[in-house]
Design an enzyme around this catalytic site. Structure first.
Site, short mmCIF file in Angstrom:
data_model
loop_
_atom_site.label_atom_id
_atom_site.label_comp_id
_atom_site.label_asym_id
_atom_site.label_seq_id
_atom_site.Cartn_x
_atom_site.Cartn_y
_atom_site.Cartn_z
N LYS A 1 0.85 -1.20 0.00
CA LYS A 1 0.00 0.00 0.00
C LYS A 1 0.89 1.25 0.00
CE LYS A 1 -2.00 -1.31 3.75
NZ LYS A 1 -2.87 -1.45 4.93
N THR B 1 -9.28 9.68 8.28
CA THR B 1 -8.68 8.49 7.69
C THR B 1 -8.40 7.41 8.74
OG1 THR B 1 -6.49 9.45 8.00
CG2 THR B 1 -7.55 9.80 5.85
N GLY C 1 -8.52 4.22 10.75
CA GLY C 1 -9.08 2.90 10.47
C GLY C 1 -9.08 2.51 9.00
N GLY D 1 -6.68 1.31 7.05
CA GLY D 1 -6.02 0.02 6.79
C GLY D 1 -6.85 -1.14 7.29
N CYS D 2 -7.43 -1.00 8.49
CA CYS D 2 -8.30 -2.05 9.04
C CYS D 2 -9.46 -2.31 8.09
CB CYS D 2 -8.91 -1.64 10.39
SG CYS D 2 -7.74 -1.15 11.63
N1 PLP Z 1 -6.56 0.48 16.95
C1 PLP Z 1 -6.68 -0.78 16.58
C2 PLP Z 1 -7.30 -1.75 17.53
C3 PLP Z 1 -6.23 -1.17 15.31
O1 PLP Z 1 -6.33 -2.44 14.92
C4 PLP Z 1 -5.66 -0.21 14.44
C5 PLP Z 1 -5.19 -0.49 13.09
O2 PLP Z 1 -5.01 -1.51 12.62
C6 PLP Z 1 -5.54 1.08 14.87
C7 PLP Z 1 -6.01 1.39 16.11
C8 PLP Z 1 -4.86 2.09 14.03
O3 PLP Z 1 -5.68 2.81 13.27
P1 PLP Z 1 -5.11 4.11 12.55
O4 PLP Z 1 -3.65 3.91 12.36
O5 PLP Z 1 -5.85 4.12 11.25
O6 PLP Z 1 -5.44 5.27 13.41
#
Ligand code: PLP
Length: 260
Positions: A175, A207, A209, A211-212
């Site tokens: 990515k 933005t 979440g 990647g999840c």
């Molecule tokens: N919290 C949890 C439980 C996650 O699994 C993730 C990402 O995989 C995040 C936070 C991070 O999200 P972001 O980097 O998009 O803020």
């Protein structure tokens, strides 16, 4: 038949990432969702304030409870927190052999809070790469897995994707959001193929979440498609729409979530 998707991941109390994002995504994409929790996070749109890992034997108990009763068509792996939890997840996957496993190589939250112990990167590489059908690293995560510099060009991205295949991954979605150009290019690499996906970058600060949500979409959609190319194209198109709709949400005071 309705696809059954299982997320093995951490909880985000703010609802934007982690299992909450995964289950919303599964529902939005027509799959029946299930969850095995690996860690609780106390978290909102401004960051992670605490992490409480689940005991590995309780991760195993959840995996056994789900697989002993319910058909699982695809699994998404997200935040795994510690090496002993990775070991429990790897043993569970080896026991039940689900058809499709998407490994989102979660390491650090956008706010900088670690979501994976620093000694656990090698456990991801050695135990989970061989059990995964597709891994979805961003550029810093690919560099951590390969112990090399973060890619700064698309050529370096592709080369690192092939290096991960040489290291045991079956398919890699590299990515390229961190390249920071007008487009956000992703490269899907397998031993036989390279496919580039790109869209104009969408201007939103919401933005959290992302990647999840993409990896959950891939798990929900793979049983509904014939191959990863079509699955990635559909998942990316849906994520683009979720990003475009993100500014309709007014969630929290920090980096808000995409609109699932
Ligand atoms: N919290 C949890 C439980 C996650 O699994 C993730 C990402 O995989 C995040 C936070 C991070 O999200 P972001 O980097 O998009 O803020």
């Amino acid at each position: 038949m309705i696809a059954h998707a299982l997320t093995i991941a951490g909880s985000d109390s703010g609802g934007g990432a982690g299992i909450q994002a995964d289950l919303k995504t599964f529902s939005a994409l027509g799959a029946y969702g299930m969850s095995v929790l690996t860690a609780l996070t106390a978290q909102n749109t401004t960051g992670v304030s605490a992490v409480h890992p689940v005991p590995p034997e309780f991760v195993t108990a959840q995996i056994d409870a789900v697989f002993s009763d319910i058909r699982v068509d695809a699994v998404k792996l997200g935040m795994l927190a510690t090496a002993p939890i990775i070991e429990a997840v790897a043993a569970g996957l080896a026991r039940y052999e689900p058809a499709h496993v998407v490994l989102d190589t979660v390491m650090i939250a956008k706010g900088g809070h670690p979501l994976l112990a620093s000694d656990a990167v090698s456990a991801i590489r050695e135990r989970l790469l061989p059990l995964s059908s597709l891994i979805t690293p961003n550029l810093p995560e690919a560099a951590a897995l390969l112990e090399c510099d973060v890619a700064t060009t698309e050529d370096e991205m592709r080369n690192q994707g092939h290096a991960l295949i040489a290291g045991g991954a079956r398919a890699v979605l590299m990515k390229g959001g961190h390249l920071g150009g007008a487009e956000s290019p992703d490269w899907l690499i397998t031993a036989q193929s390279e496919t580039r996906f790109a869209n104009p970058r969408i201007a939103t600060r919401n933005t959290h979440g992302t990647g999840c949500t993409l990896s959950a979409a891939l798990a929900a959609l793979r049983p509904q498609h014939d191959n990863w190319e079509d699955t990635v194209a559909t998942a990316r198109a849906w994520l683009q729409a979720a990003l475009k709709a993100a500014d309709q949400l007014d969630v929290g005071h920090g980096i808000g979530p995409v609109h699932h």
